[in-house]
Motif scaffolding. Structure first.
Motif, short mmCIF file in Angstrom:
data_model
loop_
_atom_site.label_atom_id
_atom_site.label_comp_id
_atom_site.label_asym_id
_atom_site.label_seq_id
_atom_site.Cartn_x
_atom_site.Cartn_y
_atom_site.Cartn_z
N ASN A 141 -5.10 11.31 -5.45
CA ASN A 141 -6.39 11.17 -6.10
C ASN A 141 -6.84 12.54 -6.56
N SER A 142 -6.77 12.74 -7.86
CA SER A 142 -7.34 13.96 -8.43
C SER A 142 -8.72 13.55 -8.96
N SER A 143 -9.15 14.14 -10.06
CA SER A 143 -10.41 13.66 -10.65
C SER A 143 -10.21 12.23 -11.15
N VAL A 144 -8.95 11.83 -11.34
CA VAL A 144 -8.58 10.45 -11.68
C VAL A 144 -7.37 10.08 -10.83
N PRO A 145 -7.06 8.79 -10.67
CA PRO A 145 -5.85 8.43 -9.91
C PRO A 145 -4.59 8.89 -10.67
N VAL A 146 -3.64 9.45 -9.92
CA VAL A 146 -2.38 9.93 -10.50
C VAL A 146 -1.23 9.25 -9.78
N TRP A 147 -0.37 8.59 -10.55
CA TRP A 147 0.81 7.93 -9.97
C TRP A 147 2.05 8.69 -10.40
N TYR A 148 2.99 8.87 -9.47
CA TYR A 148 4.20 9.64 -9.77
C TYR A 148 5.43 8.76 -9.87
N THR A 149 6.32 9.11 -10.81
CA THR A 149 7.68 8.57 -10.82
C THR A 149 8.61 9.76 -11.07
N SER A 150 9.91 9.53 -10.95
CA SER A 150 10.84 10.63 -11.22
C SER A 150 12.10 10.09 -11.90
N LYS A 151 12.75 10.98 -12.63
CA LYS A 151 14.03 10.64 -13.25
C LYS A 151 14.80 11.94 -13.42
N GLY A 152 15.99 12.00 -12.83
CA GLY A 152 16.76 13.25 -12.89
C GLY A 152 15.91 14.37 -12.30
N GLY A 193 0.82 -1.21 0.00
CA GLY A 193 0.00 0.00 0.00
C GLY A 193 0.85 1.26 0.00
N GLN A 194 2.06 1.16 0.49
CA GLN A 194 2.96 2.32 0.48
C GLN A 194 4.38 1.91 0.12
N LEU A 195 5.24 2.88 -0.02
CA LEU A 195 6.60 2.66 -0.53
C LEU A 195 7.41 1.72 0.36
N PRO A 196 7.77 0.52 -0.13
CA PRO A 196 8.61 -0.38 0.68
C PRO A 196 10.04 0.16 0.76
N THR A 245 -6.10 -2.79 -17.02
CA THR A 245 -5.82 -3.32 -15.67
C THR A 245 -4.33 -3.63 -15.53
N ILE A 246 -3.75 -4.23 -16.56
CA ILE A 246 -2.32 -4.55 -16.52
C ILE A 246 -1.49 -3.27 -16.43
N VAL A 257 1.95 0.44 -13.45
CA VAL A 257 2.25 1.82 -13.03
C VAL A 257 2.28 1.93 -11.50
N HIS A 258 1.29 1.34 -10.85
CA HIS A 258 1.23 1.30 -9.39
C HIS A 258 2.52 0.68 -8.83
N THR A 259 2.94 -0.45 -9.43
CA THR A 259 4.13 -1.16 -8.97
C THR A 259 5.39 -0.30 -9.13
#
Ligand SMILES: *[C@@H]1O[C@H](CO)[C@@H](O)[C@H](O)[C@H]1NC(C)=O
Ligand SMILES: *[C@@H]1O[C@H](CO)[C@@H](O)[C@H](O)[C@H]1NC(C)=O
Ligand SMILES: *[C@@H]1O[C@H](CO)[C@@H](O)[C@H](O)[C@H]1NC(C)=O
Ligand SMILES: *[C@@H]1O[C@H](CO)[C@@H](O)[C@H](O)[C@H]1NC(C)=O
Length: 448
Positions: free
Chosen positions: A365-376, A270-273, A304-305, A310-312
């Protein structure tokens, strides 16, 4: 003294660290970097269990191992096979006559995956290569009469994908294993005469860069000699610098010891391991091995995949997606379609996935679920549903005068306005192309 320090340093740098056969030492090994960069892998469950193609890769156990047996498996055998038909008699029907490793490797490459993990040996004990310790119960002596591990490995590597092998420590019905089990695992006949010689042979012969260990839970790691094996793997094996392993090395090891953690099948934190992890999951929700009676409604659909992937990745995991080939060596076309769909999505959005790191905030959670990643210096906000209006609000990023927002796959910067000074922004979206993956990525620069 200075000379001594220098000599010691030299020894450390030229030889690298040596690991000792204990968890404190082994757990401290840094994961080779390719693995965290790769993010996406393909898992393949293929073996004699693909022949009955009923229930799952656990068919033999459900039919004849567990007490009481699964009545569905018993009925399947009664209705379709002569009385007295034994499980090993399925092996000659494991023909693999259409198996084209190059075609498989092309599909895996087209999925955007960077590594492939094949079952070299599942709990049934059948090896997909000519193990010298699995006489007449391997893919060269019977069935396909072919080195499946070697042939697939060559094709996979030829496309610059990493090649890994799944190996089950225990074997449901191996006489030596059953004997050790009866002795409360105080003896190690199975481990010393079957498992370890086979495992060393497999590593030296095929140089797998992932060892996906499984079937460990009935006995402690001391029974399996796991730490001795891993010390050799990390110190002296031909893959010592690149191999990664998971955490299934004995009862109680999962989520605690080894390389990256699988914890349990389809693990979804559920959260960042705090430790590198991998989610393994299967397109067929009911099985890892091929099922002849698979229905469309049993499968994960592409959105779904993608959402699961993305969640992972947002939570720092790798995503290992499984398909079960048929006994005649075909990837069912519906699986191929899913894999090519993942690849088409990654073709546009892969910049937010490969070599990314978790961001300070992983989702909102905005009007839709938003997942974040980062690079540099960039952060990526992945929308896993289409917003109802042509705008979206992101509350977490802190904007600046230099903030720039792009939609991956789109050439023009998007216009945005702050919600509060330096906190949150409202983005005006262009028409979102209805990609099959149904997820879109915003790239934000100049935000914190
Ligand atoms: C490896 O790739 C080359 C060129 O892409 C091809 O000619 C060759 O047949 C491939 N070999 C295998 C084993 O896939
Ligand atoms: C593998 O896939 C990538 C990205 O989809 C593609 O650019 C490349 O040509 C493929 N390589 C082979 C050998 O098919
Ligand atoms: C297995 O582990 C024991 C110690 O627990 C060790 O003495 C033995 O050499 C190991 N054998 C192998 C083949 O690793
Ligand atoms: C977003 O919504 C989902 C579903 O309602 C919920 O499980 C999740 O905890 C929410 N996440 C955040 C960060 O608020």
């Amino acid at each position: 003294m200075i000379l001594l320090t220098f000599v010691l340093l030299l020894v450390t740098f030229t030889c690298g660290a040596r690991y000792s056969a204990d968890w404190t030492s082994l757990d401290a090994r840094p994961l080779p970097s390719w693995y965290g960069e790769a993010k996406v892998g393909i898992f393949i469950h293929w073996g004699v269990f693909s022949v009955p193609g009923f229930d799952s890769e656990w068919f033999w156990w459900h039919w004849q191992g567990e007490k009481p047996p699964d009545p569905k498996c018993v009925a399947y055998m009664d209705n379709n096979y002569p009385p007295g038909f034994s499980y090993p008699e399925f092996a000659p029907q494991f023909n693999a006559q259409f198996f084209k490793p190059e075609e498989w490797a092309d599909i895996f490459n087209a999925s955007g995956a960077k590594y492939v993990v094949l079952t070299a040996k599942h709990h049934e004990g059948f090896t997909n290569w000519q193990s010298p310790n699995s006489w007449n119960w391997n893919s060269v002596d019977t069935g396909p009469h072919r080195d499946l591990v070697g042939d697939l490995g060559e094709a996979v590597r030829n496309r610059s994908l990493h090649f890994g092998l799944y190996n089950s420590l225990y074997e449901w019905f191996h006489p030596l294993y059953l004997k050790d089990k009866q002795n409360g695992f105080k003896t190690q006949e199975f481990v010393l005469h079957k498992l370890l010689p086979e495992l060393y042979n497999m590593v030296v012969r095929y140089r797998p860069e992932v060892i996906w260990s499984d079937g460990d839970w009935e006995a402690p790691d001391t029974y399996w000699n796991s730490t001795q094996f891993l010390a050799w793997l990390y110190n002296d094996s031909p893959v010592k610098d690149t191999v990664v392993t998971n955490d299934r090395w004995g009862a109680g090891c999962a989520c605690k010891h080894g390389g990256y953690y699988n914890c349990e099948d389809k693990y979804t934190p559920g959260q960042l391991p705090s430790h590198k992890w991998e989610k393994c999951t299967s397109v067929d929700k009911l099985s890892w091995g091929y099922r002849r009676n698979m229905k469309m409604s049993d499968l994960m659909d592409l959105p779904t995949i993608i959402e699961d992937l993305v969640h992972t990745v947002a939570l720092g995991g790798n995503y290992l997606l499984n398909v079960g080939p048929t006994p005649d060596g075909m990837i069912p076309v519906v699986f191929e379609e899913r894999l090519r769909g993942v690849g088409a999505w990654l073709e546009v959005n892969g910049e937010a996935v490969y070599s990314s790191e978790p961001w300070r905030v992983q989702m909102e959670n905005s009007s839709v679920p938003v997942w974040y990643t980062s690079k540099g210096d960039s952060i990526y906000a992945i929308l896993t549903r289409k917003p109802p209006k042509p705008t979206v609000q992101l509350l977490e990023p802190k904007t600046s005068a230099n903030t720039k927002v792009m939609l991956l796959g789109n050439l023009l910067p998007l216009s945005w306005s702050p919600i509060k000074p330096n906190a949150g922004l409202m983005i005006v979206l262009p028409e979102l192309a209805d990609t099959a993956g149904k997820a879109w990525t915003l790239k934000l620069d100049g935000v914190k």
